[in-house]
Motif scaffolding. Structure first.
Motif, PDB file in Angstrom:
ATOM      1  N   LEU A  85      41.619  38.254  37.042  1.00 61.10           N
ATOM      2  CA  LEU A  85      41.446  37.098  37.917  1.00 61.10           C
ATOM      3  C   LEU A  85      41.054  37.458  39.351  1.00 61.10           C
ATOM      4  O   LEU A  85      40.544  36.602  40.072  1.00 61.10           O
ATOM      5  N   VAL A  86      41.288  38.720  39.767  1.00 61.67           N
ATOM      6  CA  VAL A  86      41.120  39.036  41.188  1.00 61.67           C
ATOM      7  C   VAL A  86      40.166  40.194  41.428  1.00 61.67           C
ATOM      8  O   VAL A  86      39.227  40.081  42.231  1.00 61.67           O
ATOM      9  N   THR A  87      40.384  41.320  40.772  1.00 64.17           N
ATOM     10  CA  THR A  87      39.675  42.542  41.163  1.00 64.17           C
ATOM     11  C   THR A  87      38.443  42.854  40.329  1.00 64.17           C
ATOM     12  O   THR A  87      37.597  43.648  40.775  1.00 64.17           O
ATOM     13  N   ASP A  88      38.324  42.327  39.141  1.00 66.77           N
ATOM     14  CA  ASP A  88      37.140  42.601  38.329  1.00 66.77           C
ATOM     15  C   ASP A  88      35.877  42.060  39.006  1.00 66.77           C
ATOM     16  O   ASP A  88      35.940  41.069  39.750  1.00 66.77           O
ATOM     17  N   PRO A  89      34.729  42.666  38.735  1.00 67.28           N
ATOM     18  CA  PRO A  89      33.477  42.151  39.319  1.00 67.28           C
ATOM     19  C   PRO A  89      33.196  40.702  38.933  1.00 67.28           C
ATOM     20  O   PRO A  89      32.575  39.969  39.702  1.00 67.28           O
ATOM     21  N   ALA A  92      35.474  36.029  39.859  1.00 69.76           N
ATOM     22  CA  ALA A  92      35.153  34.675  40.314  1.00 69.76           C
ATOM     23  C   ALA A  92      34.719  33.788  39.147  1.00 69.76           C
ATOM     24  O   ALA A  92      35.104  32.609  39.063  1.00 69.76           O
ATOM     25  N   GLU A  93      33.923  34.351  38.229  1.00 71.67           N
ATOM     26  CA  GLU A  93      33.517  33.583  37.056  1.00 71.67           C
ATOM     27  C   GLU A  93      34.710  33.292  36.150  1.00 71.67           C
ATOM     28  O   GLU A  93      34.803  32.203  35.564  1.00 71.67           O
ATOM     29  N   HIS A  94      35.612  34.264  36.033  1.00 69.02           N
ATOM     30  CA  HIS A  94      36.798  34.036  35.204  1.00 69.02           C
ATOM     31  C   HIS A  94      37.647  32.897  35.775  1.00 69.02           C
ATOM     32  O   HIS A  94      38.114  32.030  35.038  1.00 69.02           O
ATOM     33  N   ARG A  95      37.857  32.909  37.096  1.00 71.39           N
ATOM     34  CA  ARG A  95      38.635  31.839  37.720  1.00 71.39           C
ATOM     35  C   ARG A  95      37.930  30.494  37.577  1.00 71.39           C
ATOM     36  O   ARG A  95      38.569  29.468  37.325  1.00 71.39           O
TER      37      ARG A  95
END
Length: 301
Positions: A85-89, A92-95
């Protein structure tokens, strides 16, 4: 300094004491200071409890993932969800993909909370006014509480329609109703008999006593019912989404599980759990503020 003599034979009445307080700026300032201190203590204690609860949930979650022997492909820990939710590239798309589901579940939770609390308040007042109504309706409430909701959900959906707001409201109300009703009834029954007798002496009836004495005195129980109803409303919303609408987190959980999208599954559960804890503690903070201002906060060491 003028000395104030107190008549020990005829102590001041509460009304007289209130007038003296209003006429004494020093006493008013001291009262405001005491209220601010009590309010600060209660808010600080609530925030501390919220932090402890959050830490315990994280520790239990990590312990279950680490020591239960579940495959890391299936079980995702707090670090995995944080990365997703936070650090992956693509965080933002996941959120962006999960937030509409969360908002839908919050809307469904709000529907169940409002209808459940209103129904509980109305029934509690009716039960207090009439024992005949209580004897006739309470068995039905207990029946709805006893029967597993999954078993009667098809009947509810058949009556209200699949995927409708009415089905969400009914399922949420059933989950919220009994705990809230029990708490509110307990609060209404704790009214001072002496205060009720005073209302009757001055010509007031049962409804007047309920309005003047029982309901104001049931404030702590009403807030306790609201606190208990927050997680209950979220549970009811998840059940309604799973059984009826197929939307929100409840509907997405089935899809994530069927498609082996376990990171999305754990992330959605973590988000709705976090929001539920936040809402619970917000209600508790509001409760503490209101009760302190009303002078009804329990004494705390």
């Amino acid at each position: 300094m003028t000395e104030k003599l107190v008549d020990t034979q005829n102590p001041p009445t509460p009304q007289t004491a209130q007038l003296v307080l209003k006429a004494d700026p020093v006493a008013q300032a001291q009262q405001r200071t005491d209220r601010r201190r009590a309010l600060t203590r209660t808010i600080g204690r609530s925030l501390g409890n919220a932090a402890i609860t959050f830490a315990v949930v994280l520790l239990l979650w990590q312990a279950i993932v680490s020591f239960s022997g579940i495959s890391p492909f299936v079980a995702k820990g707090p670090v995995d969800v944080w990365n997703y939710l936070v650090t992956d590239p693509d965080a933002a798309e996941h959120r962006a993909a999960l937030m509409p589901l969360v908002w839908q579940t919050l809307i469904d939770s709000g529907i169940g909370f409002v209808f459940g609390m209103l129904t509980a308040i109305v029934l509690a007042v009716l039960f207090s006014l009439s024992k005949a109504v209580e004897a006739g309706v309470m068995p039905l409430v207990l029946l709805l509480r006893t029967i597993p909701l999954v078993s009667i959900a098809p009947v509810i959906i058949l009556i209200t329609g699949r995927g409708t707001v009415a089905s969400v409201a009914v399922i949420g109300t059933i989950v919220v109703l009994f705990p809230a009703l029990a708490s509110i009834l307990f609060g209404l029954s704790r009214a001072s008999p002496q205060s009720i007798d005073v209302v009757h002496v001055f010509g007031g009836g049962r409804f007047t006593a309920l309005r003047k004495v029982n309901i104001p005195g049931a404030g702590p129980s009403l807030f306790a019912a609201a606190r208990v109803s927050v997680p209950g409303a979220v549970t009811g919303a998840l059940l309604a989404e799973w059984l009826s609408t197929g939307q929100g987190i409840g509907g997405a959980i089935l899809k994530f599980n069927a498609q082996a999208q376990f990171t999305q599954l754990w992330a959605s559960i973590a988000l709705i759990t976090l929001i539920t804890l936040l809402l619970y503690n917000i209600v508790q903070i509001v409760e503490n503020i209101v009760l302190v201002r009303m002078g009804m906060a329990p004494s705390q060491r």
